[in-house]
Enzyme design. Structure first.
Site, PDB file in Angstrom:
ATOM      1  CB  CYS A 282      -0.867   0.040   1.027  1.00 57.49           C
ATOM      2  SG  CYS A 282      -1.728  -1.451   0.985  1.00 57.49           S
TER       3      CYS A 282
ATOM      4  CG  HIS B 282      -3.127   3.178   2.836  1.00 60.62           C
ATOM      5  ND1 HIS B 282      -3.218   2.809   1.703  1.00 60.62           N
ATOM      6  CD2 HIS B 282      -2.604   2.261   3.442  1.00 60.62           C
ATOM      7  CE1 HIS B 282      -4.002   1.576   1.752  1.00 60.62           C
ATOM      8  NE2 HIS B 282      -3.371   1.086   3.077  1.00 60.62           N
TER       9      HIS B 282
ATOM     10  CG  ASN C 176      -6.441  -0.578   2.309  1.00 54.88           C
ATOM     11  OD1 ASN C 176      -5.934   0.270   1.150  1.00 54.88           O
ATOM     12  ND2 ASN C 176      -6.898  -1.439   3.262  1.00 54.88           N
TER      13      ASN C 176
HETATM   14  O1  UT7 Z   1      -3.675  -1.677   4.089  1.00 55.30           O
HETATM   15  C1  UT7 Z   1      -2.541  -2.617   4.438  1.00 55.30           C
HETATM   16  C2  UT7 Z   1      -2.702  -1.952   5.546  1.00 55.30           C
HETATM   17  N1  UT7 Z   1      -3.627  -2.634   6.254  1.00 55.30           N
HETATM   18  C3  UT7 Z   1      -4.468  -2.044   8.081  1.00 55.30           C
HETATM   19  O2  UT7 Z   1      -3.644  -1.041   8.035  1.00 55.30           O
HETATM   20  C4  UT7 Z   1      -5.065  -2.288   8.175  1.00 55.30           C
HETATM   21  C5  UT7 Z   1      -4.675  -2.148   9.860  1.00 55.30           C
HETATM   22  N2  UT7 Z   1      -6.442  -2.645  10.958  1.00 55.30           N
HETATM   23  C6  UT7 Z   1      -7.163  -2.780  10.941  1.00 55.30           C
HETATM   24  O3  UT7 Z   1      -7.802  -1.349   9.940  1.00 55.30           O
HETATM   25  C7  UT7 Z   1      -7.888  -3.424  12.298  1.00 55.30           C
HETATM   26  O4  UT7 Z   1      -6.990  -4.354  12.749  1.00 55.30           O
HETATM   27  C8  UT7 Z   1      -9.415  -4.322  10.970  1.00 55.30           C
HETATM   28  C9  UT7 Z   1     -10.544  -2.935  10.370  1.00 55.30           C
HETATM   29  C10 UT7 Z   1      -8.827  -4.894   9.984  1.00 55.30           C
HETATM   30  C11 UT7 Z   1     -10.381  -5.107  12.154  1.00 55.30           C
HETATM   31  O5  UT7 Z   1     -10.535  -3.709  13.228  1.00 55.30           O
HETATM   32  P1  UT7 Z   1      -9.906  -4.572  14.871  1.00 55.30           P
HETATM   33  O6  UT7 Z   1     -10.422  -3.391  15.891  1.00 55.30           O
HETATM   34  O7  UT7 Z   1      -8.610  -4.399  14.936  1.00 55.30           O
HETATM   35  O8  UT7 Z   1     -11.300  -5.821  15.320  1.00 55.30           O
HETATM   36  P2  UT7 Z   1     -10.279  -7.323  15.521  1.00 55.30           P
HETATM   37  O9  UT7 Z   1      -9.249  -7.946  13.910  1.00 55.30           O
HETATM   38  O10 UT7 Z   1      -9.033  -6.772  17.271  1.00 55.30           O
HETATM   39  O11 UT7 Z   1     -11.434  -7.562  15.797  1.00 55.30           O
HETATM   40  C12 UT7 Z   1     -12.535  -7.306  16.906  1.00 55.30           C
HETATM   41  C13 UT7 Z   1     -14.139  -8.446  16.054  1.00 55.30           C
HETATM   42  C14 UT7 Z   1     -13.668  -9.675  16.892  1.00 55.30           C
HETATM   43  O12 UT7 Z   1     -14.805 -10.849  17.627  1.00 55.30           O
HETATM   44  P3  UT7 Z   1     -13.751 -10.924  19.019  1.00 55.30           P
HETATM   45  O13 UT7 Z   1     -12.525 -11.984  18.678  1.00 55.30           O
HETATM   46  O14 UT7 Z   1     -13.585  -9.818  19.698  1.00 55.30           O
HETATM   47  O15 UT7 Z   1     -15.590 -11.986  19.139  1.00 55.30           O
HETATM   48  C15 UT7 Z   1     -13.419 -10.177  15.125  1.00 55.30           C
HETATM   49  O16 UT7 Z   1     -14.201 -11.777  15.061  1.00 55.30           O
HETATM   50  O17 UT7 Z   1     -14.284  -8.677  15.523  1.00 55.30           O
HETATM   51  C16 UT7 Z   1     -14.750  -9.604  14.940  1.00 55.30           C
HETATM   52  N3  UT7 Z   1     -14.784  -9.051  13.361  1.00 55.30           N
HETATM   53  C17 UT7 Z   1     -15.711  -8.564  12.975  1.00 55.30           C
HETATM   54  N4  UT7 Z   1     -17.766  -8.203  12.929  1.00 55.30           N
HETATM   55  C18 UT7 Z   1     -18.311  -8.154  12.391  1.00 55.30           C
HETATM   56  C19 UT7 Z   1     -13.487  -8.682  12.221  1.00 55.30           C
HETATM   57  N5  UT7 Z   1     -14.172  -8.270  11.501  1.00 55.30           N
HETATM   58  C20 UT7 Z   1     -16.021  -8.363  11.868  1.00 55.30           C
HETATM   59  C21 UT7 Z   1     -16.401  -8.103  10.633  1.00 55.30           C
HETATM   60  N6  UT7 Z   1     -17.540  -7.531  11.292  1.00 55.30           N
HETATM   61  N7  UT7 Z   1     -16.836  -8.088   8.854  1.00 55.30           N
END
Ligand code: UT7
Length: 336
Positions: free
Chosen positions: A115, A255, A285
């Protein structure tokens, strides 16, 4: 050899027509609009048509940038295209675009840095101009990221969108245009954001497809932490090289991965959140393409005037970081 400056003298972008909303994703995976908006700020993203590849998005983006610059394709000396979703391993997607737009006097190459690709490509292109190699370099970023996403993995599939952005770089006075840059790589984190199969290491077989190893994999939480820690560091590094302070920044074009990353970066840099341009809500993204798409958005809304200090920041697969400080030289859009 006396160095001249290099500046952005034309900007363009292209978005596929089809819009994929959070409501559409609610029908396909176990997610909600509320989760996506609260965790990312994304409300909708663009989806390339079945027959549209990265080059198909790049061509109109490049043509719009050329038109904006008032430059003929034959005047381009080099086409640099950055993408993580090339049409093929080879030939380079840049070559397909070079031919399609009639840049008959240009060399062409692809450049990959996840990215962060547009920052790397812009810096490379500018240095070809600064050293006198070429007068005009076309820098394009184009992605069909929805094609490598795992449409069964709710943690990643809802994040990505397709699109392309382009800039024409040309010569300027040494104190204008690209003032400074900082690039870094942290390859020890390469496995945090990776497409495991489909490259030279692992061929795509029916077993690989069954395990979705030919799709993008991301440890989102780890990438998030690397991003919010790394962005202020790389930004300050680039600003220091230009002998500028954060208070000198007019706008930040970063980004577009997550609204929370945009806001945290503004807070950690100590600049107002509304100076960090946000298009993540409407485009999601789109990897390397997000920076020039965001630039075109703010530029065509009349948000940039000559003399503005624009801080560009990228981060992503590698793990890579990049920042570039540009003294903007184009007049407000519509005024020229
Ligand atoms: O472009 C290249 C660089 N990429 C980035 O910069 C991405 C950086 N990361 C992020 O933007 C965030 O980490 C994400 C948006 C990808 C995820 O957000 P998060 O707040 O870090 O969520 P998480 O992965 O810690 O997941 C939290 C919860 C989990 O459930 P439990 O384990 O707490 O029960 C996931 O299973 O949210 C759940 N979850 C979802 N729930 C509903 C993950 N994806 C989804 C979804 N819908 N789409």
């Amino acid at each position: 050899m006396s160095l001249r400056g290099a500046t952005i003298c034309g900007v363009g972008s292209y978005l596929p027509e089809q819009i994929l909303t959070n409501a559409d994703w609610e029908r396909m995976v176990d997610t909600t609009d509320e989760w996506i908006v609260s965790h990312t700020g994304i409300r909708e993203r663009r989806l390339a048509a079945q027959d549209e590849a990265s080059s198909d998005l790049a061509i109109p983006a490049a043509q719009r940038a050329l038109e904006d610059a008032g430059i003929q394709p034959e005047q381009i000396g080099l086409v640099i295209l950055t993408t993580v979703t090339p049409d093929h391993f080879f030939p380079a997607t840049a070559c397909l675009v070079q031919s399609a737009i009639g840049a008959t006097n240009a060399g062409a190459m692809d450049l990959t840095s996840g990215c962060t690709g547009f920052i790397y490509a812009m810096v490379a292109g500018a240095n070809f101009i600064r050293t006198g190699g070429y007068d005009y370099v076309l820098v394009i970023a184009s992605e069909v990221l929805t094609r490598t996403a795992d449409w069964a993995d709710r943690a990643t599939c809802v994040l990505f969108g397709d699109g392309a952005g382009a800039t024409v770089l040309g010569p300027c006075e040494p104190d204008q245009g690209l003032l400074s840059f900082a690039l870094s790589s942290h390859g020890e984190h390469g496995d945090l954001l990776i497409m495991p199969a489909g490259g030279g290491r692992t061929r795509v077989t029916p077993e690989v497809i069954a395990q979705h190893q030919d799709c993008l994999k991301m440890e989102g939480h780890d990438i998030f932490k690397l991003a919010v820690r790394g962005i202020p560091r790389i930004a300050r590094d680039a600003l220091a090289k230009a002998q500028l302070k954060t208070s000198d920044i007019s706008v930040v074009v970063m980004h577009q991965a997550n609204q929370r990353i945009l806001d945290a970066s503004a807070d950690r840099l100590g600049i107002e959140r509304d100076r960090v341009i946000s298009t993540v809500g409407k485009y999601g993204n789109s990897s390397a393409a997000s920076v020039p798409m965001c630039l075109d958005d703010v530029y065509r809304r009349g948000g940039l005037v000559a003399g503005d200090i624009v801080l560009f920041v990228g981060f992503g697969a590698g793990f890579t970081l990049g920042a570039a400080v540009v003294r903007w030289t184009l007049p407000r859009f519509g005024a020229h």
